[in-house]
Design a protein around this motif. Structure first.
Motif, PDB file in Angstrom:
ATOM      1  N   GLU A 190       0.849  -1.183   0.000  1.00 18.71           N
ATOM      2  CA  GLU A 190       0.000   0.000   0.000  1.00 18.71           C
ATOM      3  C   GLU A 190       0.890   1.240   0.000  1.00 18.71           C
ATOM      4  O   GLU A 190       1.826   1.341   0.795  1.00 18.71           O
ATOM      5  CB  GLU A 190      -0.914   0.029   1.229  1.00 18.71           C
ATOM      6  N   ARG A 213      -1.365  -1.066  -9.727  1.00 16.59           N
ATOM      7  CA  ARG A 213      -2.675  -1.325  -9.119  1.00 16.59           C
ATOM      8  C   ARG A 213      -3.241  -2.666  -9.610  1.00 16.59           C
ATOM      9  O   ARG A 213      -3.797  -3.436  -8.822  1.00 16.59           O
ATOM     10  CB  ARG A 213      -3.647  -0.184  -9.446  1.00 16.59           C
ATOM     11  N   ASP A 254      -2.081  -1.348  -3.694  1.00 12.89           N
ATOM     12  CA  ASP A 254      -3.091  -0.340  -3.375  1.00 12.89           C
ATOM     13  C   ASP A 254      -2.409   1.030  -3.311  1.00 12.89           C
ATOM     14  O   ASP A 254      -1.537   1.250  -2.468  1.00 12.89           O
ATOM     15  CB  ASP A 254      -3.756  -0.662  -2.034  1.00 12.89           C
ATOM     16  N   GLU A 311      -3.052   5.179  -3.099  1.00 15.53           N
ATOM     17  CA  GLU A 311      -3.993   6.261  -2.816  1.00 15.53           C
ATOM     18  C   GLU A 311      -3.359   7.592  -3.209  1.00 15.53           C
ATOM     19  O   GLU A 311      -2.177   7.830  -2.936  1.00 15.53           O
ATOM     20  CB  GLU A 311      -4.352   6.295  -1.329  1.00 15.53           C
ATOM     21  N   ASP A 353      -6.083   7.376  -9.012  1.00 11.07           N
ATOM     22  CA  ASP A 353      -6.931   6.912  -7.909  1.00 11.07           C
ATOM     23  C   ASP A 353      -8.397   6.920  -8.348  1.00 11.07           C
ATOM     24  O   ASP A 353      -9.114   7.898  -8.133  1.00 11.07           O
ATOM     25  CB  ASP A 353      -6.746   7.815  -6.682  1.00 11.07           C
ATOM     26  N   ARG A 387     -10.886   5.601  -7.132  1.00 16.99           N
ATOM     27  CA  ARG A 387     -11.864   5.669  -6.046  1.00 16.99           C
ATOM     28  C   ARG A 387     -12.229   7.113  -5.726  1.00 16.99           C
ATOM     29  O   ARG A 387     -13.338   7.393  -5.251  1.00 16.99           O
ATOM     30  CB  ARG A 387     -11.304   4.989  -4.795  1.00 16.99           C
TER      31      ARG A 387
END
Length: 418
Positions: A38, A65, A70, A72, A95, A97
């Motif tokens: 991450e 990814r 992961d 961010e 990102d 998300r």
């Protein structure tokens, strides 16, 4: 000034991000050496970024990814840069998300687009060429064909040679203030040009030598797969137009500009993949007439205009307006439509263009004036009547366009722009 650092699993970027090598090295160190699964990319203090660097980072981050890492993004605080991240799709690829895919409909920039299949690649190229038709005024057909051939070849090279697990990313910008130029950038996360060429060319001994060979005519890893003219032809188009050309791959960078010419340099930090930046300057309308030559002979590719609009000699072009324009309520949407129609009429050998208004219930007065009032002035009354046919118009639409043309006939071209 750029500052890039890593504190455990947090990578921070501040200032102006101009080059991507050191940033990607921090990803490599954090994932491959420190074994983090991450990571946080903190770009909150980043103040500016350029599409060649950002597209390379987006390609590598997408690959990480999809490999299970992961990542961010902490987006920039700078409002203009944050808006750029949204509009260009950089935020989405870094990102997904936090950022939705961009629906930016401007004509100065085409958001970063991903393609993984031949159909996706061809659709991306067609969309780009279609938008460019409305983005730059007074394009010559040979110039548009050279651009289309180049971007088609470079994007196709990704699928043919790169072995990139994510396919490729392509992004386009147009520049009109000082020069009439188009820049396209293509990035992948594949094995890179040096590794690709060395497999079939034992005479290539270094990454810089690989890039040197890559822009020569007919150089390819396997003639059964491709002719090896994509980079050569694109380099020729860029250099002949006094534009800009850059390739990053492995430990090497190849760069051309009109001031310093061609240079190839070793890069201490390698790039796992390939980045191609191509800027074509269309300021001289006749410069690219014979840019595409292979084996000493001029090459005239089949172009988008022929495939999309010109069905047969002597047959009018059927231009379905609702498929060509996203909105009908402002000058902003009317201007690229007018430029597209003017470019098509100038380039095409068809005697007439039939603009079909079916499914368009209403347009604004400003749209009618920008698209059709100004087109009437550009062509002149005789040419407009001979070459433009407006069909399937609602009564209100017909009235607004008639009024726009009548007013332009009365007041002339005092405020018309290209």
């Amino acid at each position: 000034m750029t500052e890039i650092s890593r504190d455990n699993h947090v990578i921070r970027v501040s200032g102006d991000l101009k080059d991507f090598h050191y940033l990607l090295a921090q990803f490599h160190q954090g994932i491959e050496k420190a074994a983090y699964s991450e990571l946080i990319l903190d770009m909150s203090e980043c103040t500016s970024a350029f599409q060649n660097s950002m597209l390379s980072v987006c390609a590598q981050v997408t690959a990480y990814r999809e490999a299970g890492i992961d990542i961010e993004l902490i987006p920039p605080k700078n409002p203009r840069l944050l808006s750029l991240f949204r509009n260009t799709n950089w935020g989405y690829f870094l990102d997904p998300r936090k950022f939705d895919q961009s629906h930016f409909r401007g004509h100065s920039r085409i958001p970063a687009t991903r393609y993984k299949t031949p159909d996706e690649q061809q659709n991306s190229v067609n969309r780009i060429v279609n938008i460019v038709l409305g983005a730059l005024p007074d394009l010559q057909r040979s110039n548009l064909a050279a651009f289309e051939w180049s971007i088609n070849e470079i994007t196709d090279n990704v699928l043919l040679h790169s072995e990139s697990p994510i396919g490729g990313l392509v992004q386009v910008s147009t520049f009109e203030k000082n020069t009439k130029s188009i820049q396209f950038v293509v990035a992948d996360a594949g094995v890179g040009i040096p590794q690709t060429l060395k497999g079939g060319r034992p005479d290539i001994t270094s990454d810089t030598d690989a890039l040197d060979k890559a822009i020569r005519e007919g150089v390819t890893r396997d003639a059964k797969i491709g002719q090896g003219n994509g980079l050569f032809g694109t380099f020729r188009v860029c250099s002949k137009s006094n534009g800009y050309f850059q390739v990053d791959s492995g430990h090497a960078r190849l760069e051309f500009n009109s001031k310093n010419g061609l240079s190839i340099s070793n890069q201490n930090i390698p790039y796992s993949g390939t980045l191609v930046v191509a800027t074509i300057d269309f300021t001289d309308p006749d410069l690219l007439e014979d840019a595409l030559q292979f084996g000493g002979k001029p090459y005239k590719p089949i172009d988008y205009l022929e495939l999309e609009y010109e069905k047969s000699d002597g047959i009018p072009i059927n231009f379905i307006l609702i498929n060509e324009c996203q909105a009908f309520g402002s000058r902003v949407s009317g201007r690229p439509l007018r430029q597209k129609l003017h470019n098509i009429l100038r380039m095409s050998g068809s005697p007439q263009i039939a603009i079909d208004f079916d499914g368009v219930p209403v347009v604004s007065s400003s749209f009618a004036d920008e698209a059709f009032g100004k087109l009437f002035l550009q062509l002149g009354p005789v040419q407009f009547m001979q070459k433009v046919k407006l069909i399937n118009m609602a009564d209100t639409v017909e009235g607004l366009i008639n009024k726009a043309i009548a007013q332009r006939m009365q007041y002339g071209a005092s405020d018309i722009d290209p």
